[in-house]
Motif scaffolding. Structure first.
Motif, PDB file in Angstrom:
ATOM      1  N   ALA A 161     -45.136  45.134-104.000  1.00  0.00           N
ATOM      2  CA  ALA A 161     -46.197  46.029-103.450  1.00  0.00           C
ATOM      3  C   ALA A 161     -45.819  47.851-103.360  1.00  0.00           C
ATOM      4  CB  ALA A 161     -46.549  45.452-101.894  1.00  0.00           C
ATOM      5  N   GLU A 162     -46.372  48.698-103.436  1.00  0.00           N
ATOM      6  CA  GLU A 162     -46.397  49.860-103.146  1.00  0.00           C
ATOM      7  C   GLU A 162     -45.247  50.710-102.025  1.00  0.00           C
ATOM      8  OE1 GLU A 162     -47.723  52.013-106.036  1.00  0.00           O
ATOM      9  OE2 GLU A 162     -47.871  50.407-106.465  1.00  0.00           O
ATOM     10  N   ILE A 163     -44.848  51.184-102.516  1.00  0.00           N
ATOM     11  CA  ILE A 163     -42.907  51.780-101.436  1.00  0.00           C
ATOM     12  C   ILE A 163     -44.142  51.877-100.196  1.00  0.00           C
ATOM     13  CG2 ILE A 163     -41.535  53.335-100.938  1.00  0.00           C
ATOM     14  CD1 ILE A 163     -40.926  53.853-104.584  1.00  0.00           C
ATOM     15  N   SER A 164     -43.809  51.757 -99.368  1.00  0.00           N
ATOM     16  CA  SER A 164     -45.282  51.668 -97.934  1.00  0.00           C
ATOM     17  C   SER A 164     -43.861  52.882 -97.065  1.00  0.00           C
ATOM     18  CB  SER A 164     -44.752  50.723 -97.106  1.00  0.00           C
ATOM     19  OG  SER A 164     -44.238  49.971 -96.511  1.00  0.00           O
ATOM     20  N   ILE A 165     -43.379  53.840 -97.581  1.00  0.00           N
ATOM     21  CA  ILE A 165     -42.820  54.676 -96.435  1.00  0.00           C
ATOM     22  C   ILE A 165     -42.983  56.112 -96.988  1.00  0.00           C
ATOM     23  CG2 ILE A 165     -40.963  53.915 -95.963  1.00  0.00           C
ATOM     24  CD1 ILE A 165     -39.125  55.213 -98.714  1.00  0.00           C
ATOM     25  N   SER A 166     -42.231  57.402 -96.586  1.00  0.00           N
ATOM     26  CA  SER A 166     -42.562  58.949 -96.587  1.00  0.00           C
ATOM     27  C   SER A 166     -42.504  58.999 -98.045  1.00  0.00           C
ATOM     28  CB  SER A 166     -42.731  59.706 -95.693  1.00  0.00           C
ATOM     29  OG  SER A 166     -42.351  58.953 -94.278  1.00  0.00           O
ATOM     30  N   TYR A 167     -43.916  60.273 -98.659  1.00  0.00           N
ATOM     31  CA  TYR A 167     -43.928  60.470-100.143  1.00  0.00           C
ATOM     32  C   TYR A 167     -43.122  59.141-100.980  1.00  0.00           C
ATOM     33  CZ  TYR A 167     -40.910  63.877 -97.549  1.00  0.00           C
ATOM     34  OH  TYR A 167     -41.095  64.685 -96.185  1.00  0.00           O
ATOM     35  N   ALA A 168     -44.462  57.935-100.369  1.00  0.00           N
ATOM     36  CA  ALA A 168     -43.967  56.841-101.685  1.00  0.00           C
ATOM     37  C   ALA A 168     -44.761  57.380-102.899  1.00  0.00           C
ATOM     38  CB  ALA A 168     -44.686  55.772-100.958  1.00  0.00           C
ATOM     39  N   GLN A 169     -45.909  57.467-102.239  1.00  0.00           N
ATOM     40  CA  GLN A 169     -47.347  58.323-103.466  1.00  0.00           C
ATOM     41  C   GLN A 169     -46.620  59.229-104.872  1.00  0.00           C
ATOM     42  OE1 GLN A 169     -51.208  60.174-102.044  1.00  0.00           O
ATOM     43  NE2 GLN A 169     -52.036  59.512-104.247  1.00  0.00           N
ATOM     44  N   LEU A 170     -45.807  60.196-103.731  1.00  0.00           N
ATOM     45  CA  LEU A 170     -45.652  61.115-105.276  1.00  0.00           C
ATOM     46  C   LEU A 170     -44.651  60.016-106.039  1.00  0.00           C
ATOM     47  CD1 LEU A 170     -45.049  63.690-106.455  1.00  0.00           C
ATOM     48  CD2 LEU A 170     -43.543  64.491-104.716  1.00  0.00           C
ATOM     49  N   MET A 171     -43.554  59.223-105.402  1.00  0.00           N
ATOM     50  CA  MET A 171     -42.266  58.829-106.223  1.00  0.00           C
ATOM     51  C   MET A 171     -43.238  58.442-106.736  1.00  0.00           C
ATOM     52  SD  MET A 171     -39.081  58.912-106.402  1.00  0.00           S
ATOM     53  CE  MET A 171     -37.819  57.351-106.778  1.00  0.00           C
ATOM     54  N   GLU A 172     -44.148  57.486-106.537  1.00  0.00           N
ATOM     55  CA  GLU A 172     -45.003  56.294-107.840  1.00  0.00           C
ATOM     56  C   GLU A 172     -45.946  56.733-108.690  1.00  0.00           C
ATOM     57  OE1 GLU A 172     -44.976  52.984-107.880  1.00  0.00           O
ATOM     58  OE2 GLU A 172     -43.992  52.636-105.973  1.00  0.00           O
ATOM     59  N   ARG A 173     -46.330  58.258-108.423  1.00  0.00           N
ATOM     60  CA  ARG A 173     -46.780  59.040-109.996  1.00  0.00           C
ATOM     61  C   ARG A 173     -45.420  59.887-110.939  1.00  0.00           C
ATOM     62  NH1 ARG A 173     -49.791  63.364-107.513  1.00  0.00           N
ATOM     63  NH2 ARG A 173     -50.139  64.358-109.694  1.00  0.00           N
ATOM     64  N   PHE A 174     -44.084  59.916-110.174  1.00  0.00           N
ATOM     65  CA  PHE A 174     -42.547  59.897-110.599  1.00  0.00           C
ATOM     66  C   PHE A 174     -42.465  59.133-111.891  1.00  0.00           C
ATOM     67  CE2 PHE A 174     -38.429  60.146-110.634  1.00  0.00           C
ATOM     68  CZ  PHE A 174     -38.292  61.116-111.845  1.00  0.00           C
ATOM     69  N   MET A 175     -42.996  57.915-110.866  1.00  0.00           N
ATOM     70  CA  MET A 175     -42.171  56.553-111.699  1.00  0.00           C
ATOM     71  C   MET A 175     -43.032  56.132-112.561  1.00  0.00           C
ATOM     72  SD  MET A 175     -40.048  54.196-108.788  1.00  0.00           S
ATOM     73  CE  MET A 175     -38.989  52.721-110.359  1.00  0.00           C
ATOM     74  N   GLY A 176     -44.392  56.322-112.222  1.00  0.00           N
ATOM     75  CA  GLY A 176     -45.621  55.845-113.720  1.00  0.00           C
ATOM     76  C   GLY A 176     -45.476  56.711-114.757  1.00  0.00           C
ATOM     77  N   MET A 177     -44.944  58.399-113.760  1.00  0.00           N
ATOM     78  CA  MET A 177     -45.033  58.806-115.630  1.00  0.00           C
ATOM     79  C   MET A 177     -43.361  58.809-116.869  1.00  0.00           C
ATOM     80  SD  MET A 177     -45.303  62.775-114.099  1.00  0.00           S
ATOM     81  CE  MET A 177     -45.208  63.727-115.348  1.00  0.00           C
ATOM     82  N   LEU A 178     -42.943  57.793-116.052  1.00  0.00           N
ATOM     83  CA  LEU A 178     -41.539  57.406-117.058  1.00  0.00           C
ATOM     84  C   LEU A 178     -41.928  56.745-117.216  1.00  0.00           C
ATOM     85  CD1 LEU A 178     -38.702  57.935-114.422  1.00  0.00           C
ATOM     86  CD2 LEU A 178     -38.626  58.895-115.852  1.00  0.00           C
ATOM     87  N   GLU A 179     -42.704  54.927-116.936  1.00  0.00           N
ATOM     88  CA  GLU A 179     -42.935  54.510-117.021  1.00  0.00           C
ATOM     89  C   GLU A 179     -44.231  53.807-118.752  1.00  0.00           C
ATOM     90  OE1 GLU A 179     -44.018  52.079-113.717  1.00  0.00           O
ATOM     91  OE2 GLU A 179     -42.113  51.340-113.385  1.00  0.00           O
ATOM     92  N   ARG A 180     -44.804  55.035-118.472  1.00  0.00           N
ATOM     93  CA  ARG A 180     -45.718  55.387-119.997  1.00  0.00           C
ATOM     94  C   ARG A 180     -44.381  55.482-121.155  1.00  0.00           C
ATOM     95  NH1 ARG A 180     -49.531  60.522-117.696  1.00  0.00           N
ATOM     96  NH2 ARG A 180     -47.664  62.161-118.320  1.00  0.00           N
TER      97      ARG A 180
END
Length: 270
Positions: A161-180
């Motif tokens: 599951a996605e990280i369900s805390i504050s700023y999770a969406q931003l962190m997911e986008r950042f890690m998504g850039m790394l994953e690609r």
């Protein structure tokens, strides 16, 4: 002891050793065989009981360890550098590290406990055979098996599951850039911050708040994992790899590998 001459793996049996002395920078893996132990980590109090597995990268954050009567544990301390070269080709560990910073204990099922015991015992048996002609490769394989099973335990217990805390969406986008794979061309925080329309300072603050690591850690983590995998393939020259990762020169690439993997690229190619 210097980092360059310390052992890659150390076996222990007391929680009071975690984060202390020469072991302060080691990544801790522990399996509780019986009894229980309590400790504080990252300003939270935890109980480590029979059948539990503990994974702790920030070992220096552990305090107030109290081992109960009948407490028995197996502990495997591994240097961060050896973890880097033993991590399988999966970035699931990145997400696992985020949640383990908030809770370093996995409550294992009976079936998972059996697998965990086998992994720990196998590492100890292999470590006791230092004269094996391929001892280092055998240890990398043994630690990799443990890491793969830990990934599986974590995914089974907590899902993906996605990280369900504050700023999770931003962190997911950042890690998504790394994953690609953006890290293969861009390793400056400013690049990621600009793409996310925030400042580098804010990105690092969010990353530190969620994962316990600054943004630069994740950039280098993805980069070093990818580099170590390609170096282990042994079918590319250093100049080719330097070009692939957009380093300005082969010598700069070599310095980067030396700094973050504590090895020369040629050590992988021997």
């Amino acid at each position: 002891m210097n980092k360059t001459d310390r052992p890659d793996i150390v076996i222990g049996n007391s929680m009071t050793c975690i984060g202390q002395g020469e072991l302060k920078d080691y990544v801790t893996h522990a399996y509780c065989r019986s009894g229980s132990c309590s400790f504080s980590f990252n300003d939270q109090r935890y109980t480590f009981s029979a059948g539990d597995c503990l994974i702790m990268r920030h070992s220096r954050l552990i305090t107030d360890v109290v081992e109960g009567a009948g407490f028995e544990t197996d502990i495997i301390f591994v240097t961060p550098e050896f973890i880097e070269i033993s991590t399988p080709q999966s970035n699931y560990g990145m997400r696992g590290s985020v949640s383990l910073f908030h809770n370093p204990i996995l409550r294992l099922s009976p079936e998972q406990q059996e697998v965990c015991r086998l992994d720990f015992d196998y590492i100890k048996r292999r470590l006791a055979l230092p004269h094996h002609h391929f001892h280092r490769d055998a240890m990398i394989n043994a630690v990799e098996c443990l890491i793969i099973d830990l990934f599986d335990f974590h995914a089974e217990l907590y899902g993906k599951a996605e990280i369900s805390i504050s700023y999770a969406q931003l962190m997911e986008r950042f890690m998504g850039m790394l994953e690609r794979g953006d890290f293969r061309r861009n390793r400056e925080i400013g690049y990621y911050a600009s793409a996310l329309c925030i400042t580098p300072k804010y990105l690092s603050e969010v990353s530190k708040k969620i994962s316990g690591f600054p943004a630069s850690y994740w950039i280098n983590r993805y980069t070093t994992l990818d580099i170590s995998r390609r170096l282990k393939e042994k079918n590319r020259c250093i100049k080719e790899l330097a070009d692939f990762y957009h380093f300005s020169s082969a010598s700069y690439f070599s310095r980067y590998v030396q700094k973050y993997l504590r090895m020369q690229p040629s050590d992988f190619l021997d």
